[in-house]
Design a protein around this motif. Structure first.
Motif, short mmCIF file in Angstrom:
data_model
loop_
_atom_site.label_atom_id
_atom_site.label_comp_id
_atom_site.label_asym_id
_atom_site.label_seq_id
_atom_site.Cartn_x
_atom_site.Cartn_y
_atom_site.Cartn_z
N ALA A 9 39.62 31.17 79.17
CA ALA A 9 39.54 32.01 77.97
C ALA A 9 38.74 31.30 76.87
CB ALA A 9 40.94 32.37 77.48
N GLY A 10 38.98 30.01 76.69
CA GLY A 10 38.24 29.24 75.68
C GLY A 10 36.77 29.16 76.02
N ARG A 12 35.05 31.32 77.72
CA ARG A 12 34.46 32.64 77.47
C ARG A 12 34.16 32.82 75.99
NH1 ARG A 12 36.81 37.58 80.83
NH2 ARG A 12 35.45 38.62 79.34
N ARG A 13 35.11 32.43 75.16
CA ARG A 13 34.87 32.54 73.71
C ARG A 13 33.66 31.71 73.30
NH1 ARG A 13 40.28 32.91 73.46
NH2 ARG A 13 40.73 30.73 73.16
N CYS A 14 33.56 30.51 73.85
CA CYS A 14 32.42 29.65 73.52
C CYS A 14 31.11 30.25 74.00
CB CYS A 14 32.62 28.26 74.12
SG CYS A 14 33.91 27.29 73.31
N GLU A 16 30.38 33.32 74.30
CA GLU A 16 30.04 34.45 73.43
C GLU A 16 29.66 34.00 72.02
OE1 GLU A 16 33.09 37.42 73.70
OE2 GLU A 16 32.85 37.60 75.86
N GLU A 17 30.24 32.91 71.56
CA GLU A 17 29.98 32.47 70.18
C GLU A 17 28.82 31.48 70.09
OE1 GLU A 17 33.73 30.94 68.80
OE2 GLU A 17 34.70 32.90 68.99
N THR A 23 27.42 24.86 74.07
CA THR A 23 28.86 24.69 74.23
C THR A 23 29.17 23.30 74.78
OG1 THR A 23 29.29 27.04 74.54
CG2 THR A 23 30.91 25.52 75.47
N ALA A 31 38.68 25.76 71.59
CA ALA A 31 38.82 27.21 71.78
C ALA A 31 39.98 27.54 72.72
CB ALA A 31 37.52 27.79 72.32
N THR A 100 26.30 39.12 73.21
CA THR A 100 26.48 37.68 73.46
C THR A 100 26.69 37.38 74.94
OG1 THR A 100 28.82 37.88 72.88
CG2 THR A 100 27.32 37.18 71.13
#
Length: 194
Positions: A9-10, A12-14, A16-17, A23, A31, A100
């Motif tokens: 999950a972390g 994936r957030r990275c 996208e961000e 990353t 994250a 993203t």
């Protein structure tokens, strides 16, 4: 969730961000709610393998969304042309909403040049995508679709999707709409048939 799921999950957030290249292990750890950086190696072997897994998970979800969009665009009262335009409008909407994710996908394609495992995974996804597109567009079943349809209809539409995606990512003001794509395809066919 356990550490493995938190790391996915972390990551994936990275993706996208921050994108693939920017990353870091530290970013993923933060994250993921402070999961130990060493846990990345334990669960995935490396940062790259974790990012691969996160990207593939996200792309699988996107593929399911596209399948649902294609099914939703199948209005039995609409003409085939209206359904095709609606399909592309849905796909374009997905590109803009998941910008993203698409950028991370492009970065992964570049990274695949240096990662045979990532390349294999992306190739498998492309093959599945061609098959799914061909089945949806011809009204067939994915398991029974003819290989000729996969190589022709599926490949052309995958190429159209990737080209449309890059235009929407780089130049959304001039990128084609669903109606533009339908008109363009009609013009191309008319040129060759005329």
């Amino acid at each position: 969730m356990g550490n493995r799921e938190d790391l996915l999950a972390g990551a994936r957030r990275c993706l996208e961000e921050k994108g693939w290249a920017r990353t870091t292990v530290r970013d993923i750890s933060a994250a993921a709610g402070g999961v130990s950086m060493a846990a990345i190696g334990y669960h995935f072997g490396s940062r790259e393998e974790l990012l691969n897994a996160a990207l593939l998970e996200a792309m699988a979800e996107w593929g399911e969304e596209i399948g649902a969009a294609m099914a939703a665009a199948h209005d039995p009262d609409a003409t085939p042309a209206q359904r095709y335009e609606a399909l592309w409008s849905q796909m374009i909407s997905s590109i803009t909403e998941r910008r993203t994710l698409w950028l991370a996908n492009l970065e992964a394609m570049v990274q695949a040049e240096h990662s045979p495992q990532l390349r294999e995974q992306l190739v498998a996804g492309q093959r599945e995508g061609r098959r799914g597109l061909a089945a949806r567009l011809t009204g067939g079943d994915e398991d029974g679709i003819a290989e000729h349809d996969v190589r022709t209809v599926g490949s052309v539409h995958l190429a159209l999707l990737l080209g449309t995606m890059t235009q929407w990512l780089n130049d959304p003001e001039c990128a084609p709409s669903g109606a533009d794509l339908l008109d363009g395809l009609r013009a191309i066919v008319a040129h060759f048939d005329g």
